[in-house]
Design a protein around this motif. Structure first.
Motif, short mmCIF file in Angstrom:
data_model
loop_
_atom_site.label_atom_id
_atom_site.label_comp_id
_atom_site.label_asym_id
_atom_site.label_seq_id
_atom_site.Cartn_x
_atom_site.Cartn_y
_atom_site.Cartn_z
N SER A 1 0.83 -1.20 0.00
CA SER A 1 0.00 0.00 0.00
C SER A 1 0.87 1.25 0.00
O SER A 1 0.49 2.26 -0.60
CB SER A 1 -0.96 0.00 1.18
N LEU A 2 2.03 1.20 0.66
CA LEU A 2 2.96 2.34 0.61
C LEU A 2 3.49 2.54 -0.80
O LEU A 2 3.58 3.67 -1.28
CB LEU A 2 4.11 2.12 1.58
N ILE A 3 3.86 1.45 -1.47
CA ILE A 3 4.35 1.55 -2.84
C ILE A 3 3.24 2.08 -3.75
O ILE A 3 3.46 2.96 -4.57
CB ILE A 3 4.83 0.17 -3.34
N GLY A 4 2.03 1.55 -3.60
CA GLY A 4 0.90 2.04 -4.40
C GLY A 4 0.61 3.51 -4.13
O GLY A 4 0.36 4.27 -5.05
N GLY A 5 0.65 3.91 -2.87
CA GLY A 5 0.45 5.32 -2.53
C GLY A 5 1.52 6.22 -3.13
O GLY A 5 1.23 7.34 -3.56
#
Length: 159
Positions: free
Chosen positions: A5-9
């Protein structure tokens, strides 16, 4: 899962993030404030916040639609495609014709000749060499790319 989710964000924020995560969070918070309001003044403040965020959503949506329409106009414009073709056609045709010539008339080709392959003009000879290395020696390209990436990571000079 939190790492993904951090990478996607990161990628969402890098690419503009649509309407923007802060705008969406603010609108959600304004609706929550309205639902949890205990006094009339809190409800009025929450209504004002909701109107503000909804107006920002409308402005950004209109700007997005205007930009999309502008891009559609540019991409459908005949002059754009003519200029793009006029700029790319000479180089691509030279490269393509020399490639066909080298396939058909080289020493072991369909119509064998006594000479070797024709040399590409100056800007294309390096590209053709790299293309041949990529096709017939993929390990060298992978090793050099991996070495360059590792060196950039170690020295902190990633570009």
């Amino acid at each position: 899962m939190q790492f993904l989710s951090l990478i996607g964000g990161f990628f969402v924020s890098l690419l503009g993030g649509g309407l923007g995560p802060n705008l969406i969070k603010g609108l959600n918070q304004a609706y929550r404030d309205k639902l949890n309001a205990k006094t009339e003044s809190e409800r009025i403040a929450a209504d004002g916040a909701i109107e503000f965020y909804q107006s920002r959503v409308a402005v950004l949506t209109n700007a997005n639609a205007e930009g999309t329409n502008r891009q559609k106009f540019k991409m459908n414009h005949k002059v754009f495609w003519f200029i793009l073709g006029a700029a790319l056609l000479p180089g691509l045709s030279t490269f393509g014709l020399l490639a066909i010539y080298n396939v058909l008339w080289h020493a072991n080709g369909i119509w064998p000749q006594s000479w070797g392959i024709a040399a590409f003009p100056q800007p294309y000879d390096e590209f053709s060499r790299m293309a041949m290395e990529w096709l017939f020696d993929p390990v060298k390209v992978a090793l050099s790319t991996g070495t360059a990436a590792a060196g950039g990571f170690v020295t902190g000079k990633r570009t």
